[in-house]
Scaffold this motif. Structure first.
Motif, PDB file in Angstrom:
ATOM      1  N   LEU A   1       0.874  -1.181   0.000  1.00 59.47           N
ATOM      2  CA  LEU A   1       0.000   0.000   0.000  1.00 59.47           C
ATOM      3  C   LEU A   1       0.904   1.221   0.000  1.00 59.47           C
ATOM      4  O   LEU A   1       1.944   1.225   0.658  1.00 59.47           O
ATOM      5  CB  LEU A   1      -0.872   0.040   1.261  1.00 59.47           C
ATOM      6  N   LEU A   2       0.512   2.281  -0.719  1.00 57.16           N
ATOM      7  CA  LEU A   2       1.328   3.500  -0.726  1.00 57.16           C
ATOM      8  C   LEU A   2       1.121   4.312   0.564  1.00 57.16           C
ATOM      9  O   LEU A   2       0.247   4.002   1.382  1.00 57.16           O
ATOM     10  CB  LEU A   2       1.014   4.333  -1.972  1.00 57.16           C
ATOM     11  N   SER A   3       1.940   5.351   0.717  1.00 55.66           N
ATOM     12  CA  SER A   3       2.077   6.020   2.026  1.00 55.66           C
ATOM     13  C   SER A   3       0.792   6.581   2.626  1.00 55.66           C
ATOM     14  O   SER A   3       0.546   6.410   3.819  1.00 55.66           O
ATOM     15  CB  SER A   3       3.119   7.137   1.912  1.00 55.66           C
ATOM     16  N   VAL A   4      -0.034   7.251   1.817  1.00 59.16           N
ATOM     17  CA  VAL A   4      -1.223   7.898   2.390  1.00 59.16           C
ATOM     18  C   VAL A   4      -2.259   6.855   2.772  1.00 59.16           C
ATOM     19  O   VAL A   4      -2.806   6.867   3.879  1.00 59.16           O
ATOM     20  CB  VAL A   4      -1.813   8.930   1.393  1.00 59.16           C
TER      21      VAL A   4
ATOM     22  N   SER B   1      12.092  -0.651  -1.676  1.00 57.94           N
ATOM     23  CA  SER B   1      11.878   0.213  -0.532  1.00 57.94           C
ATOM     24  C   SER B   1      11.553   1.600  -1.091  1.00 57.94           C
ATOM     25  O   SER B   1      11.189   1.716  -2.277  1.00 57.94           O
ATOM     26  CB  SER B   1      13.115   0.227   0.370  1.00 57.94           C
ATOM     27  N   SER B   2      11.682   2.628  -0.288  1.00 59.83           N
ATOM     28  CA  SER B   2      11.200   3.948  -0.711  1.00 59.83           C
ATOM     29  C   SER B   2      11.922   5.046   0.055  1.00 59.83           C
ATOM     30  O   SER B   2      12.485   4.805   1.142  1.00 59.83           O
ATOM     31  CB  SER B   2       9.693   4.014  -0.423  1.00 59.83           C
ATOM     32  N   ILE B   3      11.826   6.279  -0.496  1.00 57.54           N
ATOM     33  CA  ILE B   3      12.279   7.452   0.269  1.00 57.54           C
ATOM     34  C   ILE B   3      11.472   7.558   1.563  1.00 57.54           C
ATOM     35  O   ILE B   3      11.878   8.226   2.498  1.00 57.54           O
ATOM     36  CB  ILE B   3      12.157   8.756  -0.551  1.00 57.54           C
ATOM     37  N   GLY B   4      10.322   6.872   1.611  1.00 57.55           N
ATOM     38  CA  GLY B   4       9.492   6.845   2.816  1.00 57.55           C
ATOM     39  C   GLY B   4      10.132   6.086   3.961  1.00 57.55           C
ATOM     40  O   GLY B   4       9.629   6.120   5.085  1.00 57.55           O
TER      41      GLY B   4
ATOM     42  N   MET C   1       3.294   4.328   8.953  1.00 53.66           N
ATOM     43  CA  MET C   1       3.286   2.864   8.829  1.00 53.66           C
ATOM     44  C   MET C   1       3.973   2.442   7.533  1.00 53.66           C
ATOM     45  O   MET C   1       4.621   1.397   7.469  1.00 53.66           O
ATOM     46  CB  MET C   1       1.843   2.334   8.885  1.00 53.66           C
ATOM     47  N   TYR C   2       3.812   3.258   6.482  1.00 51.14           N
ATOM     48  CA  TYR C   2       4.487   2.965   5.214  1.00 51.14           C
ATOM     49  C   TYR C   2       6.006   2.887   5.446  1.00 51.14           C
ATOM     50  O   TYR C   2       6.663   1.913   5.065  1.00 51.14           O
ATOM     51  CB  TYR C   2       4.163   4.085   4.218  1.00 51.14           C
ATOM     52  N   GLY C   3       6.543   3.916   6.109  1.00 51.47           N
ATOM     53  CA  GLY C   3       7.978   3.958   6.352  1.00 51.47           C
ATOM     54  C   GLY C   3       8.444   2.828   7.254  1.00 51.47           C
ATOM     55  O   GLY C   3       9.476   2.190   6.994  1.00 51.47           O
TER      56      GLY C   3
ATOM     57  N   ARG D   1      15.598   2.127  -3.096  1.00 57.34           N
ATOM     58  CA  ARG D   1      14.635   3.022  -2.439  1.00 57.34           C
ATOM     59  C   ARG D   1      14.072   3.929  -3.524  1.00 57.34           C
ATOM     60  O   ARG D   1      14.745   4.870  -3.972  1.00 57.34           O
ATOM     61  CB  ARG D   1      15.334   3.847  -1.346  1.00 57.34           C
ATOM     62  N   PHE D   2      12.845   3.603  -3.966  1.00 57.83           N
ATOM     63  CA  PHE D   2      12.261   4.404  -5.038  1.00 57.83           C
ATOM     64  C   PHE D   2      11.827   5.770  -4.522  1.00 57.83           C
ATOM     65  O   PHE D   2      11.242   5.876  -3.447  1.00 57.83           O
ATOM     66  CB  PHE D   2      11.018   3.713  -5.619  1.00 57.83           C
ATOM     67  N   PRO D   3      12.082   6.801  -5.338  1.00 60.27           N
ATOM     68  CA  PRO D   3      11.460   8.105  -5.065  1.00 60.27           C
ATOM     69  C   PRO D   3      10.030   8.089  -5.628  1.00 60.27           C
ATOM     70  O   PRO D   3       9.527   7.013  -5.983  1.00 60.27           O
ATOM     71  CB  PRO D   3      12.364   9.065  -5.836  1.00 60.27           C
ATOM     72  N   GLY D   4       9.361   9.234  -5.729  1.00 61.27           N
ATOM     73  CA  GLY D   4       8.059   9.284  -6.389  1.00 61.27           C
ATOM     74  C   GLY D   4       8.235   8.918  -7.855  1.00 61.27           C
ATOM     75  O   GLY D   4       9.129   9.442  -8.514  1.00 61.27           O
ATOM     76  N   ILE D   5       7.400   7.988  -8.348  1.00 61.25           N
ATOM     77  CA  ILE D   5       7.562   7.536  -9.740  1.00 61.25           C
ATOM     78  C   ILE D   5       6.482   8.199 -10.609  1.00 61.25           C
ATOM     79  O   ILE D   5       5.295   8.148 -10.286  1.00 61.25           O
ATOM     80  CB  ILE D   5       7.414   5.993  -9.843  1.00 61.25           C
TER      81      ILE D   5
ATOM     82  N   GLY E   1      -2.909   6.642  -3.851  1.00 59.14           N
ATOM     83  CA  GLY E   1      -2.705   6.741  -2.411  1.00 59.14           C
ATOM     84  C   GLY E   1      -1.298   7.067  -1.974  1.00 59.14           C
ATOM     85  O   GLY E   1      -0.924   6.777  -0.847  1.00 59.14           O
ATOM     86  N   GLY E   2      -0.514   7.704  -2.836  1.00 58.10           N
ATOM     87  CA  GLY E   2       0.852   8.082  -2.459  1.00 58.10           C
ATOM     88  C   GLY E   2       0.952   9.576  -2.162  1.00 58.10           C
ATOM     89  O   GLY E   2       0.057  10.349  -2.515  1.00 58.10           O
ATOM     90  N   THR E   3       2.059   9.963  -1.529  1.00 52.96           N
ATOM     91  CA  THR E   3       2.314  11.372  -1.216  1.00 52.96           C
ATOM     92  C   THR E   3       2.825  12.112  -2.454  1.00 52.96           C
ATOM     93  O   THR E   3       2.610  13.298  -2.619  1.00 52.96           O
ATOM     94  CB  THR E   3       3.359  11.454  -0.072  1.00 52.96           C
ATOM     95  N   THR E   4       3.510  11.367  -3.330  1.00 52.90           N
ATOM     96  CA  THR E   4       4.106  12.000  -4.509  1.00 52.90           C
ATOM     97  C   THR E   4       3.170  11.967  -5.737  1.00 52.90           C
ATOM     98  O   THR E   4       3.571  12.404  -6.812  1.00 52.90           O
ATOM     99  CB  THR E   4       5.432  11.285  -4.879  1.00 52.90           C
ATOM    100  N   ASP E   5       1.942  11.471  -5.559  1.00 53.24           N
ATOM    101  CA  ASP E   5       1.017  11.333  -6.702  1.00 53.24           C
ATOM    102  C   ASP E   5       0.766  12.661  -7.435  1.00 53.24           C
ATOM    103  O   ASP E   5       0.438  12.668  -8.620  1.00 53.24           O
ATOM    104  CB  ASP E   5      -0.359  10.806  -6.247  1.00 53.24           C
TER     105      ASP E   5
ATOM    106  N   SER F   1       8.587  14.937   6.209  1.00 57.56           N
ATOM    107  CA  SER F   1       9.468  13.989   6.912  1.00 57.56           C
ATOM    108  C   SER F   1      10.413  13.265   5.945  1.00 57.56           C
ATOM    109  O   SER F   1      11.305  12.546   6.371  1.00 57.56           O
ATOM    110  CB  SER F   1       8.627  12.969   7.690  1.00 57.56           C
ATOM    111  N   TRP F   2      10.199  13.417   4.649  1.00 62.92           N
ATOM    112  CA  TRP F   2      11.031  12.721   3.658  1.00 62.92           C
ATOM    113  C   TRP F   2      12.195  13.603   3.208  1.00 62.92           C
ATOM    114  O   TRP F   2      12.126  14.826   3.304  1.00 62.92           O
ATOM    115  CB  TRP F   2      10.171  12.336   2.438  1.00 62.92           C
ATOM    116  N   PRO F   3      13.250  12.970   2.655  1.00 61.13           N
ATOM    117  CA  PRO F   3      14.407  13.753   2.197  1.00 61.13           C
ATOM    118  C   PRO F   3      14.047  14.752   1.093  1.00 61.13           C
ATOM    119  O   PRO F   3      13.087  14.559   0.354  1.00 61.13           O
ATOM    120  CB  PRO F   3      15.346  12.684   1.627  1.00 61.13           C
TER     121      PRO F   3
HETATM  122  C1  AKB Z   1       4.364   7.361  -2.092  1.00 61.62           C
HETATM  123  O1  AKB Z   1       4.234   8.574  -2.304  1.00 61.62           O
HETATM  124  O2  AKB Z   1       3.817   6.762  -1.178  1.00 61.62           O
HETATM  125  C2  AKB Z   1       5.314   6.591  -2.996  1.00 61.62           C
HETATM  126  C3  AKB Z   1       6.708   6.596  -2.485  1.00 61.62           C
HETATM  127  C4  AKB Z   1       7.582   7.764  -2.661  1.00 61.62           C
HETATM  128  O3  AKB Z   1       7.154   5.631  -1.944  1.00 61.62           O
HETATM  129  N1  AKB Z   1       5.242   7.133  -4.312  1.00 61.62           N
END
Ligand code: AKB
Length: 316
Positions: free
Chosen positions: A79-82, A117-120, A142-144, A169-173, A182-186, A279-281
Motif C-alpha cells: 500500500l502506498l504512504s497515504v 523500498s522507498s524514500i518513505g 506505517m508505510y515507512g 529506495r524508489f522516489p516518487g515515480i 494513495g501516495g504522497t508524490t502522486d 518527513s522525507w528527504p
Molecule cells: C508514495 O508517495 O507513497 C510513494 C513513495 C515515494 O514511496 N510514491
C-alpha cells in the motif's frame, strides 16, 4: 534463461515492469501475478502468462513458483504512504507478512527477490539534503516503518539463508500508463493530466516542498539492472538510494507551463500528505548505486516533461 514472477503486476510499477521484462526475457518467461479485482487487461493480459497471486497466501505463491519454475521474483505488493496511514494493519500484512511469505518460498526454491523500498523509509531525524546511503531511518508512518522492516528482513534472509535479495529506495515515480493510488508524490503525476486536459491544477503539497522523483523508464531500468548486477560488486543490498531529480511543486509547474502556456496551479494543502512529505528527504545521495552497479538515470525534469506531455496528449 530467467523465469520471472511479478507480484502486483497490475499496479503502477508492476504493469510497466512486467511488459519491460517480457521484452527483455521473452513473453512466456514472465508471469503477471495479480489479485482478484485487479485483473490484467489488454497487452498485459494477452502477451504472457497471468496467475492470481495474493502475497498474503504463501501456498499460492509457492504453487506458481513451482508451476513456472520461477527463479526471480519481483515483489511489488504494497500500500502506498497515504492509504497505509488509514489501513496500517493491512499495510503491514501486505508489506511485511507478504514479503515474509515471498522470502520463505524463495529460500525453499532458490529464487532471487526484488522488493522495492522507498524514500518513505527515512524520517524527520534523517539528514534531509543529499541523504546518505547509510543513515538514520526512524520513520513515523506505517508505510515507512514497513519499508525499513522489509529492508532489514531482506538483508536477514540474505545473510542467514543466502537468498539473493536486492532492493532500491524508489522516489516518487512518474508515469503515463497506470496512475498511482494513495501516495504522497502522486501530485507529480496528476499535474500532467490536468495540464493536458486543460484544467487548473489544485496542488495538495505546499510551495517549496522538495521531494525526489523519477520517470518510469529510469525506475524500470534501475530494478532490472540491479537484479542483473554482478553480486561480487554489491557491498549493499537492501536497499540502494537511487536518484534522478528533486523538485518542489512550483518547479514542476514552471517546467510544464513552458510547454502549456495557459496552465494554472493553485494550492490546497492536504495536512497528512504535507506532514509525510516534510518527513522525507529533499534529495538523495546515490553514489553507492552508481559505484556498485553502474546506476545512471536518463531523464531529468525537462526531458521527462516533454515525453509525459507528448504521451498523455496521444492517450487522452
Ligand atoms: C508514495 O508517495 O507513497 C510513494 C513513495 C515515494 O514511496 N510514491
Amino acid at each position: 534463461m530467467k523465469n520471472i514472477l511479478v507480484i502486483g503486476a497490475t499496479g503502477q510499477i508492476g504493469s510497466e515492469l512486467t511488459l519491460e521484462l517480457r521484452k527483455r526475457y521473452g513473453n512466456t518467461h514472465v508471469v503477471a501475478g495479480y489479485i482478484q479485482g485487479a485483473e490484467p487487461k489488454g497487452e498485459l493480459k494477452e502477451s504472457g502468462p497471468t496467475e492470481i497471486v495474493d502475497v498474503t497466501d504463501q501456498e499460492v505463491i509457492e504453487a506458481v513458483v513451482k508451476k513456472y519454475q520461477i527463479d526471480t521474483i519481483y515483489n511489488l505488493a504494497a500500500l502506498l504512504s497515504v492509504v497505509a496511514e488509514s489501513k496500517p494493519k493491512l499495510a503491514w500484512k501486505i508489506g511485511v507478512d507478504g514479503l515474509w511469505n515471498v522470502l520463505e518460498v524463495a529460500r525453499m526454491h532458490g529464487c532471487a527477490v526484488f522488493t522495492p523500498s522507498s524514500i518513505g523509509s527515512f524520517g524527520t531525524d534523517t539528514p534531509h539534503t543529499q541523504t546518505p546511503q547509510d543513515t538514520i531511518q526512524r520513520p513515523r508512518t506505517m508505510y515507512g516503518i514497513s519499508k525499513v522492516t522489509t529492508e532489514l528482513l531482506s538483508d536477514y534472509y540474505y545473510t542467514k539463508y543466502g537468498v539473493d535479495t536486492r532492493a532500491v529506495r524508489f522516489p516518487g515515480i512518474i508515469s503515463n500508463v497506470t496512475p498511482p493510488g494513495g501516495g504522497t508524490t502522486d501530485y507529480a503525476v496528476d499535474i500532467y493530466y490536468s495540464a493536458v486536459k486543460g484544467e487548473k491544477f489544485v496542488c495538495p503539497i505546499g510551495e517549496g516542498t522538495l521531494m525526489d522523483m523519477m520517470y518510469m523508464p529510469d525506475a524500470l531500468n534501475a530494478a532490472i539492472s540491479l537484479m542483473e548486477a554482478d553480486p561480487t560488486k554489491l557491498v549493499h543490498r537492501n536497499a540502494f538510494n537511487i536518484a534522478s531529480m528533486s523538485f518542489a511543486p512550483e518547479t514542476i509547474f514552471a517546467a510544464i507551463k513552458k510547454h502549456v502556456p495557459g496552465f494554472e496551479m493553485t494550492y490546497e494543502v492536504d495536512a497528512l500528505k504535507q506532514s509525510i512529505a516534510n518527513s522525507w528527504p529533499d534529495s538523495l545521495d546515490d553514489t553507492c548505486a552508481r559505484n556498485e552497479w553502474g546506476w545512471k538515470p536518463m531523464y531529468d525534469l525537462e526531458s521527462m516533461t516533454i515525453d509525459m506531455l507528448q504521451k498523455l496528449r496521444a492517450k487522452l
